[in-house]
Design a protein around this motif. Structure first.
Motif, PDB file in Angstrom:
ATOM      1  N   UNK A 246      23.343   5.653 -13.448  1.00  0.00           N
ATOM      2  CA  UNK A 246      24.089   5.626 -13.547  1.00  0.00           C
ATOM      3  C   UNK A 246      25.481   5.410 -11.911  1.00  0.00           C
ATOM      4  N   UNK A 247      24.846   5.270 -11.408  1.00  0.00           N
ATOM      5  CA  UNK A 247      26.270   4.942 -10.219  1.00  0.00           C
ATOM      6  C   UNK A 247      25.718   3.851  -9.717  1.00  0.00           C
ATOM      7  N   UNK A 248      24.544   2.876 -10.294  1.00  0.00           N
ATOM      8  CA  UNK A 248      24.884   2.083  -9.997  1.00  0.00           C
ATOM      9  C   UNK A 248      24.174   1.248  -8.695  1.00  0.00           C
ATOM     10  N   UNK A 249      23.825   2.051  -7.784  1.00  0.00           N
ATOM     11  CA  UNK A 249      23.300   2.661  -6.234  1.00  0.00           C
ATOM     12  C   UNK A 249      22.033   1.663  -6.655  1.00  0.00           C
ATOM     13  N   UNK A 250      21.317   0.932  -4.956  1.00  0.00           N
ATOM     14  CA  UNK A 250      20.001   0.181  -4.773  1.00  0.00           C
ATOM     15  C   UNK A 250      19.948   1.405  -4.097  1.00  0.00           C
ATOM     16  N   UNK A 251      18.133   1.776  -3.757  1.00  0.00           N
ATOM     17  CA  UNK A 251      18.153   2.056  -2.552  1.00  0.00           C
ATOM     18  C   UNK A 251      16.615   1.329  -1.809  1.00  0.00           C
ATOM     19  N   UNK A 252      16.673   0.500  -1.025  1.00  0.00           N
ATOM     20  CA  UNK A 252      15.575  -0.359  -0.870  1.00  0.00           C
ATOM     21  C   UNK A 252      14.319   1.203   0.089  1.00  0.00           C
ATOM     22  N   UNK A 253      12.994   1.009  -0.514  1.00  0.00           N
ATOM     23  CA  UNK A 253      12.299   1.634  -0.428  1.00  0.00           C
ATOM     24  C   UNK A 253      11.373   1.028   0.895  1.00  0.00           C
ATOM     25  N   UNK A 254      10.824   2.510   1.566  1.00  0.00           N
ATOM     26  CA  UNK A 254       9.969   1.198   2.957  1.00  0.00           C
ATOM     27  C   UNK A 254       8.447   2.217   2.481  1.00  0.00           C
ATOM     28  N   UNK A 255       7.098   1.207   2.723  1.00  0.00           N
ATOM     29  CA  UNK A 255       5.997   2.302   2.949  1.00  0.00           C
ATOM     30  C   UNK A 255       5.914   3.204   3.804  1.00  0.00           C
ATOM     31  N   UNK A 256       6.856   2.962   4.954  1.00  0.00           N
ATOM     32  CA  UNK A 256       7.035   3.940   5.784  1.00  0.00           C
ATOM     33  C   UNK A 256       6.893   5.067   5.744  1.00  0.00           C
ATOM     34  N   UNK A 257       8.127   5.150   4.344  1.00  0.00           N
ATOM     35  CA  UNK A 257       8.664   6.517   3.729  1.00  0.00           C
ATOM     36  C   UNK A 257       7.556   7.845   3.822  1.00  0.00           C
ATOM     37  N   UNK A 258       6.237   7.109   3.816  1.00  0.00           N
ATOM     38  CA  UNK A 258       5.047   8.655   2.761  1.00  0.00           C
ATOM     39  C   UNK A 258       5.062   8.864   3.917  1.00  0.00           C
TER      40      UNK A 258
END
Length: 256
Positions: free
Chosen positions: A125-137
């Protein structure tokens, strides 16, 4: 223990599918709260939340949902067992700490799925994108572990104090405020304090990783989140054990 976790998983799955309206209503309420935060910020500052600030808000809000659901479920499950008259049966048939651990693990599995769906709806709904990083686990796993400890603490308080519904509401929004504080831009003393704030190091490193490719130090990525997670898990478990021992000594487990 695996059998206990499997049983709790089947129970939670049955409840989610048997009462879909409740699950959908919960999703709608979380999305509405997020948009309320965006709208309130716009009215206060006169400018919309964009870019890295929106990333930070999504990350902090997602972890707040995780904390809130873990704390609520582990605390409210004790109250529900007591109201149903089955709390004493748990003490007799199995270790209460094992039952809570199994429920905490299962709740985190369903909460993680719920958070992913909530974030997907918000981003759509916001049209925003977040790039996921494998280190986030790494920080996410530490956050889950810390949340389990906080859930133990609340469960212990529930066993001791019996009814803490209003306290749970206060705790929810207290954690939301703590997670949204910009520790990265604060002074050295506030940054040191943030190392011991529940999940604050995890939020900090997740904000860095979600803002794009970033050079994150070993301490920020692993050491500080791990220390914070161990600190709050041990503290929460000790608080639970203390309350549990006191209740058993007084013989007030079922005195509701």
């Amino acid at each position: 223990m695996l059998g206990l976790i499997s049983g709790e998983f089947r129970l939670s799955k049955t409840i989610y599918f048997k009462y879909p309206l409740n699950s959908i209503s919960m999703l709608v309420s979380y999305v509405a709260i997020f948009y309320g935060m965006i709208g309130g910020s716009y009215l206060a500052s006169g400018s919309p939340i964009l870019g890295s600030n929106l990333n930070a808000l999504v990350v902090g809000y997602s972890l707040w949902i995780l904390i809130q659901r873990t704390i609520d479920e582990m605390g409210l499950s004790i109250s529900q067992e007591a109201n149903n008259g089955t709390l004493e049966q748990i003490y007799i048939s199995n270790s209460i700490s094992k039952v809570l651990f199994a429920r905490g693990v299962v709740n985190m599995i369903f909460s993680s799925i719920f958070i992913l769906v909530t974030v997907a709806v918000i981003l759509f709904f916001t049209g925003h994108q977040i790039v996921l990083d494998p280190r986030e686990i790494i920080p996410i796993a530490c956050a889950l572990f810390a949340s389990l400890g906080l859930g133990y603490a609340v469960a212990g308080i529930t066993i001791y104090a019996k009814r803490i519904d209003n306290l749970l509401q206060i705790i929810q929004y207290l954690f939301l405020a703590l997670l949204l504080i910009p520790y990265d831009n604060a002074g050295i003393y506030l940054r040191i304090v943030s190392y011991f704030v529940p999940l604050a190091p995890m939020v900090s490193v997740l904000k860095q990783l979600t803002n794009g490719p970033a050079m994150v130090s070993y301490n920020d990525l692993l050491v500080l989140p791990l220390i914070n997670a161990l600190f709050w898990f041990v503290l929460g478990y000790l608080a639970f054990n203390f309350c549990n021992i006191q209740v058993q000594k007084r013989g007030t487990i079922g005195h509701y």
